[in-house]
Design an enzyme around this catalytic site. Structure first.
Site, PDB file in Angstrom:
ATOM      1  N   GLY B 215    -107.801 -14.652  59.789  1.00  0.00           N
ATOM      2  CA  GLY B 215    -109.225 -14.911  60.034  1.00  0.00           C
ATOM      3  C   GLY B 215    -110.092 -13.833  59.410  1.00  0.00           C
ATOM      4  N   SER B 216    -111.149 -13.499  60.121  1.00  0.00           N
ATOM      5  CA  SER B 216    -112.163 -12.596  59.552  1.00  0.00           C
ATOM      6  C   SER B 216    -111.639 -11.194  59.299  1.00  0.00           C
ATOM      7  CB  SER B 216    -113.362 -12.525  60.490  1.00  0.00           C
ATOM      8  OG  SER B 216    -113.902 -13.808  60.655  1.00  0.00           O
TER       9      SER B 216
END
Lengths: 453, 485
Positions: B215-216
Site C-alpha cells: 500500500g502507501s
C-alpha cells in the site's frame, strides 16, 4: 587301517614318551585373567551407562571366580594332564556372555535375564565339575551309546507335546523354567555317533557294493545310524528347529568322513543337503521367509514396513565398525525380540567392533582346535571321534548362528555357545568342555611323542 | 584317520574364517552404506542423546532441553515459546526443525565439525560434541513490546538496527508454543494437526514468510526513485497531478481518501498519502527506474536469508503504464514482507545504505567460546545520500503533522509512513494496516531503529483500519523499547 595307520605300523615299536607337562598353573593364570576381563567388562558397562562402577561388581567377580576356581580344582584332582586352554576359554566366553546380557538388561528393565543366566552358568559349571570328577575314563561312555541315543530321541521328541514358542516347537516349560531339550541331545547324539562309527568304521569303509568308483556299505551297517539321523532331523523339521537339524546333519557328515575317510560321503552329504534345503526352503513358509530375508535383508524397509530383525542386526554390526562403540554405548536393543539370545553377537559386534568380534571368533576357533588336537593325540577311535564330534558341534554352531546374524547364510534360531541367553545351551556347552577336558587328559597323559596335543 | 581329522579341522577353520571375512564385509566395507540407511534409528538416537544447545536473546536462553529418559532422550523446551516462535521455530523429534532451529541445527545439535577443537581426536573417541549456542541479535524489550502491541490480532512486526542490519524484533501474531511439537508422543501429533488446520494459521511466520500488498508505505520507494531519477527536484514545488487520476490507457479513475491532493507538492502528498500524486509519479519515473530502485531495496530477491529464508517480496517489472501506476502505490502485483518494509525504512534511516538483515550475532561452543562471528555483511547504497536525507525529512513530516502522529515519541526524532492496503477480489477484503518508521534519540547521531508493522484485522470495521490508527502505536512502543535500551 587307513593310510595313516600303515605309516604307524612301519614306525619303530612305540616307546612311552615322557608325559607332557601338566600346565595347571597356566590354566589357573588364564582363569584369573578371564575372570578379571569379565569383571572389567561389567564395570565398563556400568561406567558407560551410569558413570559409576555397578554395585554388584565385586559379588559378580567373586561368584564367577569361585565357580571357575572349583572347576579348576576338579581338573587339578581328576584330570591333571588336561589341556589348560578349554576351561579358561569357557570361563571367558561365559563371563562375557553374562556381561552382554547384563548390559542388555539395562535396556529392558522389565525383563532381567542376567541373574537367571548366572544360575544356569552355575549349574553348567556344576555339571562340568561333576563330569570331571565322576567320569574317570571317557571310554565308559561307549558302553552307554544306545542309552544315549534313546535319551536323545526322547529329549528331541519331548517338545512336540508342548506349545510352540515364537514359531519353533523346541521348548518345554516346567514350573516357570524353560528348557530346550534339543540342546542336551547334541552331546548325547555325538556320543552315539562316535561309538557306533568307531565300532563299525571298517565295515562302513570296506564292505558293501561298489557302484561307479563309490563304495556303498551294506544296509545292515549303515541302516541304524541313517535311521536315527533321519528321525532326529525329521523331528527337528517338525519342530522347526532348523539350526539344530543343520547341526546334526553337519556333525553326521563330518564324523562319517573322519571315520571312513571316504570323500564320497561328503559328496553324498552335500547332495542330500542341497536337496533337503531346496525342498524345505520351497515348501516350508517359515523357512522360505528366512531365505527371502537373507536374500533381501532390506526389502521390508523398501516396502515401508521398517527394518526386520536381520536388517537391524546388520545395522548394529555396521554401527560397530572396527573398534566398536564401547560396552554399554550401542543400540543393539533395536533388534528387539531375541537380542539377548539368537542375536547376542550383534551386541558384541556393535559395542566391541570387528576387533572384539574377531577375538570372540578366535576364542571359539581355539576351543575347536584344542578339541581336534586332543582327537589327533588319542589312539583309540572312539575318543578320537568323540573329540572331533564335540569340537565340530562348537564350530558348526558358531558358524550357523554367527553366519545367520551377519547375513552370510539364512538365519536359523540357535544359541551362540556360552554367550547367548539360554540355560540349556550354557549347561550343554559346559558338558562339552568337560568332555573335551576328559578326552584331552587321556590324550596328554598317554602322549607317545607322535601327535603333539 | 589322522589325515581326515586334519581335513575336518581345516574345514572348521574355513567356516570360522568365512565368518570373519563376512564380518569384515559388514563392519568395514559396507558399514557406511548400512549406517546411512534412514531406517536405522541410531542417528536419531544419537541426535537426541544430549541436550541441544540454546538460542539466546539478550544473553538469556529462550530455549531449553528436558531429559525424558526415553530412547530419544532430550526434548526441546521453550521459554516464552509463542513470543519467540517466529525466530526459534520448533525442534521436533517428529516433525523436524524450522527457522533458527533449522538454520543453525548443526551448531545446536552438536554435529557441526567447527564445534570440536580437535576434530581428528573426536573421530577417534567418538564422543559427541555438546551442542553450541546461537546468540541472536534480538532486543528482548522490543520483541515483547511488539508482541504486546499486536495483542493477538493478526499481524507482524519486524524491527532492524539501520546501522548494522541486526534484527531487533521479529514478531508474528497469533503465535503458537513450539514446545507443543517437541516430542514424539500422541499429544505432539494432535497439536500438529490442530495447528495446521487452525484457520488463524498460528504457525505462519507473517514477519518473513508472508507477503502483503504494501500500500502507501511503498510510496517511500516511489519517492526515492523519483528523487534519484531527478523527476522530482523540489519537494515543495507543485506537481502536475489531477484528482481523480485516470490510469493511463484506461478509463479507471484513481481517487484519494482525503482532499487537497490536486497538484499537491510531494511533501504534502507524502504527508497526506495522496495516491494520485504517487501513481502519476511512478508513471513519470518509468518502469525501468522504478523496478531498479525496488530491486535495490531488496524486492525480487529470492535469496534473502537471515539466516533462514524470507519469502521474496515482489515488484512486477513487466507492466503497462496503468499497472505501473498502481504498482507505484503498493498495489497490483507489488507485495512485501514486513521484513522487507523494515529494510526500506532502515535504508532511509541509514543514509541510503541498505545493510542486509541478520538474526544471528554469533554462534558459540558450549561454554561460550565463539565459533562463528557476526553475520554482518557490507551494506550497499540503494539511493543517493541526499535522497535519503530528503526522505527522512518527508517521513519526519508524516509523524509531526501527517497521518502518523500517533508514532511520535517525546525526546526523539521519528519518521514514518502509513499505509492502508486494499486486497481481495475488487478490494473487498478488510484492508491491511501498515506502518513503517525509524527513530533516533535527539542526542544520537543516527537513527537507532527501523520498524515495519502490519495488522490484518478481520474483526475491525473497514473504516477504522488505517496504518496511522492501528499500526503506528505498535511501532511507537517497539521504537521506544529500543531507544530506552
Amino acid at each position: 587301517m587307513t593310510k595313516a595307520g600303515t605309516t604307524v605300523a612301519a614306525a619303530p615299536a612305540p616307546v612311552r614318551a615322557p608325559r607332557l607337562p601338566r600346565r595347571r598353573g597356566i590354566e589357573l593364570a588364564l582363569i584369573v585373567l578371564a575372570v578379571l576381563l569379565s569383571v572389567y567388562g561389567y564395570c565398563a558397562v556400568g561406567l558407560a551407562r551410569t558413570g559409576s562402577v555397578p554395585p554388584g561388581a565385586v559379588g559378580y567377580g567373586a561368584g564367577l571366580g569361585v565357580l571357575a576356581l572349583f572347576a579348576h580344582l576338579a581338573v587339578r584332582i581328576r584330570a591333571p594332564y588336561a589341556d589348560p586352554l578349554p576351561l579358561p576359554i569357557g570361563v571367558l566366553l561365559n563371563g562375557l556372555g553374562l556381561v552382554l546380557i547384563y548390559r542388555l538388561d539395562l535396556e529392558t528393565p522389565g525383563d532381567r535375564a542376567a541373574p537367571t543366566q548366572l544360575v544356569w552358568s552355575t549349574l553348567g559349571i556344576g555339571l562340568f565339575i561333576g563330569v570331571v570328577l565322576v567320569l574317570r575314563d571317557h571310554r565308559v561312555l561307549q558302553r552307554y551309546a544306545y542309552v544315549c541315543v534313546v535319551a536323545a530321541l526322547v529329549l528331541l521328541a519331548l517338545p512336540i507335546l508342548f506349545p510352540a514358542v515364537n514359531g519353533a516347537r523346541i521348548w518345554i516349560r516346567i514350573a516357570g523354567f524353560s528348557i530346550q531339550p534339543g540342546e542336551f541331545a547334541k552331546v548325547l547324539l555325538a556320543v552315539f555317533f562316535a561309538a557306533y562309527l568307531a565300532a563299525n568304521r571298517s565295515a562302513l569303509a570296506f564292505t558293501g557294493r561298489r557302484l561307479w568308483r563309490m563304495q556303498f556299505p551294506t544296509g545292515r551297517v549303515l541302516g541304524p545310524i541313517v535311521t536315527i539321523w533321519v528321525v532326529s532331523v525329521g523331528v527337528l523339521v517338525l519342530e522347526r528347529d532348523l539350526g539344530t537339524s543343520l547341526l546334526f546333519f553337519g556333525l553326521f557328515v563330518v564324523l562319517l568322513y573322519v571315520a571312513t575317510g571316504r570323500t564320497g560321503w561328503i559328496a553324498v552329504g552335500l547332495l542330500l543337503a542341497v536337496v533337503g534345503a531346496v525342498a524345505v526352503g520351497r515348501l516350508e513358509p517359515h523357512v522360505n521367509g528366512r531365505i527371502e530375508d537373507w536374500l533381501h535383508p532390506f526389502a521390508t524397509i523398501q516396502a515401508g514396513q521398517g527394518p526386520n530383525q536381520l536388517a537391524q542386526s546388520l545395522f548394529a554390526f555396521a554401527a560397530g565398525g572396527v573398534l566398536g562403540t564401547g560396552l554399554g554405548l550401542g543400540h543393539s536393543i533395536l533388534i528387539g525380540f531375541a537380542t539377548k539370545s539368537d542375536f547376542i553377537l550383534a551386541t558384541a559386534g556393535e559395542e566391541l567392533g570387528l576387533a572384539g568380534l574377531a577375538a570372540i571368533v578366535l576364542l571359539y576357533a581355539l576351543l575347536v582346535e584344542r578339541g581336534y588336537r586332543a582327537g589327533l593325540a588319542l589312539r583309540e577311535p572312539f575318543g578320537r571321534l568323540l573329540a572331533v564330534g564335540l569340537a565340530s558341534i562348537v564350530a558348526l554352531q558358531v558358524f550357523v548362528i554367527a553366519g545367520g546374524v551377519t547375513g552370510l547364510i539364512p538365519l536359523t534360531g540357535m544359541a551362540m555357545p556360552f554367550l547367548a541367553q539360554g540355560g540349556s545351551s550354557v549347561v550343554t556347552n559346559w558338558a562339552i568342555v568337560a568332555l573335551l577336558i576328559r578326552v584331552s587328559d587321556s590324550a596328554r597323559s598317554q602322549y607317545d611323542g607322535r601327535e603333539a596335543p | 584317520m589322522a589325515k581326515y581329522i586334519r581335513h575336518a579341522c581345516a574345514f572348521c577353520a574355513l567356516l570360522l574364517a568365512a565368518l570373519l571375512v563376512n564380518a569384515t564385509r559388514v563392519q568395514v566395507v559396507q558399514s557406511g552404506q548400512y549406517a546411512g540407511s534412514p531406517a536405522d534409528r541410531r542417528a536419531t538416537i544419537a541426535r537426541y542423546q544430549q541436550p541441544r544447545g540454546d538460542i539466546l536473546v539478550g544473553g538469556e536462553p529462550v530455549t531449553g532441553s528436558v531429559d525424558t529418559g526415553e530412547q530419544l532422550r532430550f526434548e526441546r523446551s521453550y521459554v516464552d515459546g509463542p513470543l519467540y516462535a517466529p525466530v526459534t521455530g520448533f525442534a521436533s523429534q517428529t516433525y523436524g526443525t524450522t527457522y533458527l532451529e533449522h538454520a543453525e541445527d548443526g551448531v545446536l545439535a552438536g554435529t557441526d565439525p567447527l564445534l570440536s577443537a580437535l576434530p581428528l581426536w573426536k573421530d577417534v573417541t567418538r564422543a559427541p560434541n555438546r551442542g553450541g549456542d546461537v546468540v541472536t541479535t534480538l532486543n528482548r524489550r522490543a520483541q515483547e513490546a511488539a508482541y504486546r502491541g499486536l495483542a493477538g490480532r493478526k499481524g507482524a512486526v519486524a524491527a532492524l538496527d539501520p546501522a548494522t542490519g541486526r534484527v531487533l524484533a521479529l514478531v508474528t501474531s497469533p503465535s503458537y508454543d513450539p514446545a507443543e511439537l517437541s516430542g514424539n508422543s500422541e499429544a505432539v501429533a494432535s497439536a500438529w494437526s490442530r495447528l495446521n488446520s487452525d484457520p488463524e494459521k498460528p504457525m505462519l511466520n507473517r514477519a518473513v514468510r508472508q507477503t502483503y500488498p504494501p500500500g502507501s508505505t511503498f510510496k517511500v520507494v516511489t519517492a526515492a526513485a523519483a528523487l534519484d531519477a531527478g523527476v522530482v527536484t523540489d519537494l515543495d514545488a507543485h506537481t502536475d497531478s489531477p484528482d481523480p487520476y485516470r490510469l493511463p490507457g484506461t478509463t479507471t479513475r484513481l481517487t484519494n481518501e482525503g482532499d487537497g491532493c490536486v497538484d499537491a507538492s510531494v511533501r504534502d502528498a507524502f504527508e497526506w498519502s495522496c495516491n494520485t500524486v504517487f501513481a502519476k509519479l511512478g508513471v513519470d519515473v518509468g518502469v525501468r527506474d522504478m523496478a531498479a530502485t525496488a530491486q535495490a531495496f531488496g524486492f525480487n530477491d529470492p535469496d534473502l536469508r537471515i539466516p533462514f529464508a524470507a519469502a521474496p517480496s515482489t515488484f512486477d517489472s513487466r507492466v503497462d503504464r496503468a499497472q505501473l501506476a498502481l504498482s507505484s502505490i503498493g498495489q497490483y502485483n507489488t507485495r512485501a514482507t514486513p521484513l522487507q518494509m523494515a529494510m526500506v525504512a532502515a535504508a532511509v534511516a541509514d543514509g541510503g545504505q541498505l545493510r542486509p538483515p541478520y538474526l544471528v550475532e554469533r554462534t558459540t561452543r558450549h561454554g561460550g567460546e565463539t565459533v562463528t562471528g557476526s553475520a554482518a555483511r557490507p551494506g550497499r547504497q540503494v539511493m543517493r545520500p541526499s535522497t535519503a536525507a530528503r526522505l527522512r525529512e518527508l517521513m519526519a513530516g508524516v509523524v509531526e503533522e501527517g497521518t502518523g502522529t500517533r508514532a511520535a515519541i517525546p525526546g526523539a526524532i521519528v519518521g514514518g509512513k502509513t499505509g492502508t492496503a486494499q486486497h481481495g477480489v475488487g478490494n473487498s477484503g478488510v484492508p491491511y494496516a501498515w506502518f513503517l518508521s525509524w527513530a533516533q534519540s535527539v542526542d544520537a547521531p543516527e537513527p537507532q531503529v527501523a520498524v515495519a508493522v502490519v495488522v490484518e484485522d478481520a474483526s475491525a470495521d473497514r473504516g477504522e483500519i488505517s496504518g496511522g490508527g492501528d499500526a503506528a502505536p505498535i511501532a511507537k512502543e517497539v521504537m521506544r523499547a529500543v531507544l530506552a535500551g
